[in-house]
Design an enzyme around this catalytic site. Structure first.
Site, PDB file in Angstrom:
ATOM      1  N   TYR A  44       0.812  -1.224   0.000  1.00  0.00           N
ATOM      2  CA  TYR A  44       0.000   0.000   0.000  1.00  0.00           C
ATOM      3  C   TYR A  44       0.839   1.266   0.000  1.00  0.00           C
ATOM      4  CZ  TYR A  44      -3.550  -3.227   1.860  1.00  0.00           C
ATOM      5  OH  TYR A  44      -4.414  -4.259   2.070  1.00  0.00           O
TER       6      TYR A  44
ATOM      7  N   TYR B 118     -14.625  -4.368   3.301  1.00  0.00           N
ATOM      8  CA  TYR B 118     -13.279  -4.791   2.890  1.00  0.00           C
ATOM      9  C   TYR B 118     -13.158  -6.292   3.133  1.00  0.00           C
ATOM     10  CZ  TYR B 118      -8.336  -5.644   2.615  1.00  0.00           C
ATOM     11  OH  TYR B 118      -7.124  -6.167   2.247  1.00  0.00           O
TER      12      TYR B 118
ATOM     13  N   ASP C 260     -17.720 -12.272   7.449  1.00  0.00           N
ATOM     14  CA  ASP C 260     -16.264 -12.155   7.406  1.00  0.00           C
ATOM     15  C   ASP C 260     -15.832 -11.577   8.755  1.00  0.00           C
ATOM     16  OD1 ASP C 260     -13.639 -11.509   7.073  1.00  0.00           O
ATOM     17  OD2 ASP C 260     -13.890 -10.462   5.168  1.00  0.00           O
TER      18      ASP C 260
ATOM     19  N   LYS D 120      -6.504 -12.990  10.909  1.00  0.00           N
ATOM     20  CA  LYS D 120      -5.939 -11.925  11.751  1.00  0.00           C
ATOM     21  C   LYS D 120      -5.513 -12.417  13.155  1.00  0.00           C
ATOM     22  CE  LYS D 120      -6.131  -8.256   8.985  1.00  0.00           C
ATOM     23  NZ  LYS D 120      -7.313  -7.884   8.206  1.00  0.00           N
TER      24      LYS D 120
HETATM   25  C1  LIG Z   1      -7.582  -8.195   6.698  1.00  0.00           C
HETATM   26  C2  LIG Z   1      -8.901  -8.638   6.238  1.00  0.00           C
HETATM   27  C3  LIG Z   1      -9.043  -9.523   5.154  1.00  0.00           C
HETATM   28  C4  LIG Z   1      -7.865  -9.996   4.340  1.00  0.00           C
HETATM   29  O1  LIG Z   1      -6.971 -10.746   5.068  1.00  0.00           O
HETATM   30  P1  LIG Z   1      -5.494 -10.978   4.500  1.00  0.00           P
HETATM   31  O2  LIG Z   1      -4.895 -11.950   5.452  1.00  0.00           O
HETATM   32  O3  LIG Z   1      -4.816  -9.647   4.505  1.00  0.00           O
HETATM   33  O4  LIG Z   1      -5.622 -11.523   3.130  1.00  0.00           O
HETATM   34  C5  LIG Z   1     -10.314  -9.925   4.811  1.00  0.00           C
HETATM   35  N1  LIG Z   1     -11.397  -9.496   5.481  1.00  0.00           N
HETATM   36  C6  LIG Z   1     -11.304  -8.657   6.527  1.00  0.00           C
HETATM   37  C7  LIG Z   1     -12.542  -8.242   7.254  1.00  0.00           C
HETATM   38  C8  LIG Z   1     -10.059  -8.185   6.927  1.00  0.00           C
HETATM   39  O5  LIG Z   1      -9.975  -7.321   7.948  1.00  0.00           O
END
Ligand SMILES: *Cc1c(COP(=O)(O)O)cnc(C)c1O
Length: 425
Positions: A20, A148, A242, A270
């Protein structure tokens, strides 16, 4: 460019492609030599209090001894083995534990190595769920503005259209359906109209529950999730949460999903390994899994990352879950929430401050505008804290184990710097 120190930074920099960033104009990255608890030690000896826990991963702080021991033991016996045709204890234990922690019958775990891939797997599951049952029409994902879900091409297509650069990559990204979250009467009416028209094209509704994170730290009420659940059920659409950002205590409960709203698929990553290793999971309900469980080889889920269910990462995740069970993480989140709420509140109504909001261990100061992000970021570093504003958002998502004193430093820095920036952006 300023001189880069130490040597490894100077000599390696021409070979690194940073995330980024427009490298030509960006400030050089800060060389880190060690981490501990909520602190980052720089090569020149300075210590920064970390306000974002390495993109929200380090929920128990850095270098937690329990996780280190578990990974070290695993390293001694088996750092990795392929998951095709083979099985190992760390993954099988972890899958059971995740199934026990998640609500409803979310019980079938597919491991991968990053959040974006976990989301892609969820989308693939949802679409193939229809195909396996003879419904060839449901090929679209319905996602939301402000969302996102990752940086890969398929996940960019379900991000906010602007942030996901849908215009720039037009013709390359699969076209999905992006709607406004149904948060009020007008958006609910729009959402219902969209479903009345297009429901039979939609395989799944995909949402970050309670908080849209990287899209702008936008909060919505739990009732919105009830609306989505009811609509999905009514139209025979799967619901995907998600929880890559919200999972593992961040919003105040272990997960945003709960007995009140159970999605059909959840993605986790995460904080899954306590911020130590790359690991992600896509967890499906038995209803979803059952559509794949029959004699037809073509009905299998054809996916299998090379480092799927890496044993070191699974060992770290098991150790992290143990810490959630044995240490008072959710009470710590409540205390962090309280401190951020009372500390950031003074910013309300000050010039240049658009909004202040706190949920769980997420504190957000939204500015009217930030003209020079790089300069603002540098001001935080100069104040001894690691805080990374983006767009118009200054936010704190510290380790859940951060001390009161460290959190105090973070909040004070945000108040001082946001006040200055708001007065003269
Ligand atoms: C960070 C994130 C992703 C992507 O995860 P990566 O390990 O960076 O590919 C997907 N969804 C959400 C809600 C996120 O915060």
């Amino acid at each position: 460019m300023t001189t880069l120190n130490p040597e490894w930074l100077r000599d390696g920099y021409p070979h690194i492609w940073r995330p980024y960033s427009q490298m030509k104009t960006a400030l050089p990255p800060l060389p880190v030599v060690a981490t501990s608890g909520a602190r980052i030690t720089l090569a020149d000896g300075r210590e920064l209090v970390d306000g974002i826990a390495s993109w929200w991963t380090a929920c128990h702080g850095y270098n937690h001894p329990h996780i280190r021991d578990a990974v070290r033991r695993q390293l001694d016996c088996m750092p990795h083995v392929m998951f095709g045709g083979l099985a190992h204890e760390p993954a099988y234990i972890l899958a059971q534990r995740l199934a026990a922690l998640l609500p409803g019958d979310l019980s079938r775990v597919f491991f991968s190595d990053s959040g974006s891939v976990a989301v892609e797997v969820a989308m693939k599951m949802a679409i193939q769920f229809g195909l396996n049952r003879g419904d060839r029409g449901r090929t679209k994902i319905l996602a939301f503005r402000g969302g996102y879900h990752g940086d890969t091409l398929a996940t960019m297509a379900v991000c906010d259209p602007e942030e996901g650069m849908h215009a720039m990559f037009k013709g390359v990204l699969p076209e999905q359906i992006i709607a406004d979250l149904p948060v009020d009467d007008a958006s609910r009416a729009g959402f219902e109209a969209l479903l009345a028209r297009d429901a039979d094209k939609i395989a799944a509704i995909l949402v970050e529950p309670l908080v849209q994170g990287a899209g702008g730290m936008l909060f919505h009420a739990p009732e919105v999730l009830v609306t989505l659940r009811k609509a999905a059920t009514r139209h025979g659409i799967l619901l995907i949460f998600d929880e890559i950002f919200t999972g593992f205590g961040r919003t105040g409960s272990l997960f945003a999903c709960g007995d009140a709203v159970v999605p059909d698929i959840v993605t986790l990553s995460k904080a899954l390994t306590g911020g130590t290793m790359a690991l992600a999971a896509t967890v499906a309900s038995s209803k979803v899994f059952d559509a794949f469980w029959d004699e037809a080889p073509g009905h299998a889920l054809m996916h299998g990352p090379t480092f799927m269910a890496n044993p070191l990462a699974c060992a770290a995740a098991n150790a992290s879950l143990y810490l959630f069970e044995t240490e008072p993480r959710l009470a710590q989140v409540a205390a962090i929430s309280q401190t951020m709420r009372s500390g950031l509140d003074v910013l309300r109504g000050r010039p240049g401050i658009k909004d202040v909001r706190v949920l769980g261990a997420i504190g957000v100061v939204e500015m009217d505008r930030i003209d020079d992000l790089e300069a603002l970021r540098a001001r935080f570093v100069a104040a001894g804290v690691w805080v990374r504003p983006f767009r118009t958002i200054i936010y704190l998502t510290p380790a859940l184990t951060i001390s009161g004193e460290e959190l105090g430093l973070l909040v004070a820095a945000v108040v001082t710097i946001a006040t200055q920036a708001g007065a003269s952006p």
